[in-house]
Every structure is written in structure tokens, then in C-alpha cells.
Design a protein around this motif. Structure first.
Motif, PDB file in Angstrom:
ATOM      1  N   VAL A   1       0.834  -1.198   0.000  1.00 35.20           N
ATOM      2  CA  VAL A   1       0.000   0.000   0.000  1.00 35.20           C
ATOM      3  C   VAL A   1       0.866   1.245   0.000  1.00 35.20           C
ATOM      4  CG1 VAL A   1      -1.612   1.343   1.417  1.00 35.20           C
ATOM      5  CG2 VAL A   1      -2.025  -1.077   1.019  1.00 35.20           C
ATOM      6  N   GLY A   2       1.949   1.227   0.764  1.00 31.92           N
ATOM      7  CA  GLY A   2       2.868   2.372   0.772  1.00 31.92           C
ATOM      8  C   GLY A   2       3.492   2.605  -0.587  1.00 31.92           C
ATOM      9  N   ARG A   3       3.879   1.531  -1.265  1.00 30.15           N
ATOM     10  CA  ARG A   3       4.463   1.677  -2.610  1.00 30.15           C
ATOM     11  C   ARG A   3       3.442   2.236  -3.588  1.00 30.15           C
ATOM     12  NH1 ARG A   3       7.976  -3.841  -3.541  1.00 30.15           N
ATOM     13  NH2 ARG A   3       9.576  -3.372  -1.996  1.00 30.15           N
ATOM     14  N   GLN A   4       2.217   1.753  -3.488  1.00 31.91           N
ATOM     15  CA  GLN A   4       1.178   2.227  -4.400  1.00 31.91           C
ATOM     16  C   GLN A   4       0.891   3.703  -4.180  1.00 31.91           C
ATOM     17  OE1 GLN A   4       0.049   0.468  -6.871  1.00 31.91           O
ATOM     18  NE2 GLN A   4      -1.283   2.081  -7.609  1.00 31.91           N
ATOM     19  N   LYS A   5       0.878   4.156  -2.933  1.00 29.64           N
ATOM     20  CA  LYS A   5       0.635   5.571  -2.661  1.00 29.64           C
ATOM     21  C   LYS A   5       1.749   6.432  -3.236  1.00 29.64           C
ATOM     22  CE  LYS A   5      -2.190   5.378   1.473  1.00 29.64           C
ATOM     23  NZ  LYS A   5      -2.266   5.673   2.907  1.00 29.64           N
ATOM     24  N   ARG A   6       2.990   5.987  -3.075  1.00 27.37           N
ATOM     25  CA  ARG A   6       4.109   6.744  -3.646  1.00 27.37           C
ATOM     26  C   ARG A   6       4.045   6.742  -5.167  1.00 27.37           C
ATOM     27  NH1 ARG A   6       8.631   3.688  -1.988  1.00 27.37           N
ATOM     28  NH2 ARG A   6       7.505   2.699  -0.344  1.00 27.37           N
ATOM     29  N   ARG A   7       3.586   5.667  -5.718  1.00 25.23           N
ATOM     30  CA  ARG A   7       3.533   5.550  -7.180  1.00 25.23           C
ATOM     31  C   ARG A   7       2.472   6.471  -7.770  1.00 25.23           C
ATOM     32  NH1 ARG A   7       1.594   0.917 -10.611  1.00 25.23           N
ATOM     33  NH2 ARG A   7       2.927   1.022 -12.423  1.00 25.23           N
ATOM     34  N   THR A   8       1.343   6.601  -7.124  1.00 26.27           N
ATOM     35  CA  THR A   8       0.272   7.433  -7.669  1.00 26.27           C
ATOM     36  C   THR A   8       0.576   8.921  -7.519  1.00 26.27           C
ATOM     37  OG1 THR A   8      -0.931   7.279  -5.590  1.00 26.27           O
ATOM     38  CG2 THR A   8      -1.530   5.718  -7.306  1.00 26.27           C
ATOM     39  N   ASP A   9       1.505   9.280  -6.656  1.00 27.22           N
ATOM     40  CA  ASP A   9       1.863  10.679  -6.488  1.00 27.22           C
ATOM     41  C   ASP A   9       2.899  11.136  -7.505  1.00 27.22           C
ATOM     42  OD1 ASP A   9       0.137  10.846  -4.381  1.00 27.22           O
ATOM     43  OD2 ASP A   9       1.670  10.555  -2.834  1.00 27.22           O
ATOM     44  N   SER A  10       3.229  10.291  -8.457  1.00 21.04           N
ATOM     45  CA  SER A  10       4.236  10.651  -9.446  1.00 21.04           C
ATOM     46  C   SER A  10       3.700  11.742 -10.369  1.00 21.04           C
ATOM     47  CB  SER A  10       4.661   9.427 -10.250  1.00 21.04           C
ATOM     48  OG  SER A  10       3.551   8.884 -10.908  1.00 21.04           O
ATOM     49  N   GLY A  11       4.606  12.455 -10.962  1.00 25.16           N
ATOM     50  CA  GLY A  11       4.238  13.570 -11.815  1.00 25.16           C
ATOM     51  C   GLY A  11       3.832  13.144 -13.205  1.00 25.16           C
ATOM     52  N   PRO A  12       3.489  14.110 -14.038  1.00 24.71           N
ATOM     53  CA  PRO A  12       3.042  13.786 -15.399  1.00 24.71           C
ATOM     54  C   PRO A  12       4.153  13.162 -16.253  1.00 24.71           C
ATOM     55  CG  PRO A  12       3.158  16.167 -15.067  1.00 24.71           C
ATOM     56  CD  PRO A  12       3.391  15.525 -13.741  1.00 24.71           C
ATOM     57  N   GLU A  13       5.405  13.552 -15.987  1.00 20.93           N
ATOM     58  CA  GLU A  13       6.514  12.981 -16.762  1.00 20.93           C
ATOM     59  C   GLU A  13       6.656  11.482 -16.474  1.00 20.93           C
ATOM     60  OE1 GLU A  13       9.711  12.904 -19.419  1.00 20.93           O
ATOM     61  OE2 GLU A  13       8.159  14.382 -19.079  1.00 20.93           O
ATOM     62  N   ALA A  14       6.536  11.113 -15.211  1.00 20.62           N
ATOM     63  CA  ALA A  14       6.632   9.694 -14.844  1.00 20.62           C
ATOM     64  C   ALA A  14       5.487   8.898 -15.449  1.00 20.62           C
ATOM     65  CB  ALA A  14       6.648   9.546 -13.330  1.00 20.62           C
ATOM     66  N   ARG A  15       4.298   9.457 -15.443  1.00 17.51           N
ATOM     67  CA  ARG A  15       3.153   8.759 -16.046  1.00 17.51           C
ATOM     68  C   ARG A  15       3.338   8.620 -17.552  1.00 17.51           C
ATOM     69  NH1 ARG A  15       0.293  11.816 -12.112  1.00 17.51           N
ATOM     70  NH2 ARG A  15      -0.150  13.459 -13.611  1.00 17.51           N
ATOM     71  N   ARG A  16       3.915   9.635 -18.200  1.00 15.79           N
ATOM     72  CA  ARG A  16       4.160   9.552 -19.644  1.00 15.79           C
ATOM     73  C   ARG A  16       5.182   8.464 -19.957  1.00 15.79           C
ATOM     74  NH1 ARG A  16       7.659  10.862 -23.210  1.00 15.79           N
ATOM     75  NH2 ARG A  16       9.079  11.859 -21.766  1.00 15.79           N
ATOM     76  N   LEU A  17       6.259   8.410 -19.144  1.00 17.54           N
ATOM     77  CA  LEU A  17       7.278   7.384 -19.356  1.00 17.54           C
ATOM     78  C   LEU A  17       6.711   5.981 -19.134  1.00 17.54           C
ATOM     79  CD1 LEU A  17      10.346   9.047 -17.644  1.00 17.54           C
ATOM     80  CD2 LEU A  17      10.042   8.617 -20.064  1.00 17.54           C
ATOM     81  N   GLU A  18       5.890   5.832 -18.108  1.00 16.15           N
ATOM     82  CA  GLU A  18       5.295   4.530 -17.834  1.00 16.15           C
ATOM     83  C   GLU A  18       4.365   4.109 -18.969  1.00 16.15           C
ATOM     84  OE1 GLU A  18       2.771   2.219 -14.371  1.00 16.15           O
ATOM     85  OE2 GLU A  18       3.377   4.289 -14.071  1.00 16.15           O
TER      86      GLU A  18
END
Length: 78
Positions: free
Chosen positions: A25-42
Motif C-alpha cells: 500500500v505504501g508503494r502504491q501511494k508513492r507511485r500514484t503521487d508521481s508527476g506527469p513525466e513519470a506517467r508519460r514514461l510509464e
């Protein structure tokens, strides 16, 4: 005495599962707080993996369908 071992084992299993869920759950919370650049790369990486899998599947189908032999026969006749 057997009941004590059963309770200790159950407590250990529940503790391990609770720790694992907490970490995930902690990893998922950190992952969803990523910025638009991280989401674009993913998204780009996901598309790349999907395209590679699609190409591998097509090549496997082509090889199983006798496509290579058909191409060799076609090219040898010309």
C-alpha cells in the motif's frame, strides 16, 4: 500445548501478511503521487512492451503456420 502452537502460527501468518500489505500500500501511494513525466514514461514503456509481445506472437504464429518454408519456396523459384 498444541493450541498454543496453533495460535502462535496463526499470529505469525497474520503479522507477515499485514506487513506485506502495508509495504504494498505504501508503494502504491508513492507511485500514484508521481508527476506527469513519470506517467508519460510509464505509458510509453507499457506500449513498448505491448508492441514487443504482439510482434513476438506474430512471429511465432508465422513460424508455426509454415510461413518461413513458404517464403523459402517462393524465393527459390524466382
Amino acid at each position: 500445548m498444541t493450541m498454543v502452537y496453533l495460535v502462535l502460527a496463526a499470529t505469525a501468518v497474520v503479522s507477515i501478511l499485514t506487513a506485506a500489505v502495508t509495504v504494498l500500500v505504501g508503494r502504491q501511494k508513492r507511485r500514484t503521487d508521481s508527476g506527469p513525466e513519470a506517467r508519460r514514461l510509464e505509458a510509453a514503456a507499457t506500449r513498448g512492451v505491448r508492441d514487443a509481445l504482439r510482434q513476438a506472437h506474430a512471429q511465432q504464429y508465422f513460424n508455426h503456420a509454415g510461413g518461413l518454408a513458404a517464403l523459402r519456396d517462393r524465393d527459390s523459384q524466382s
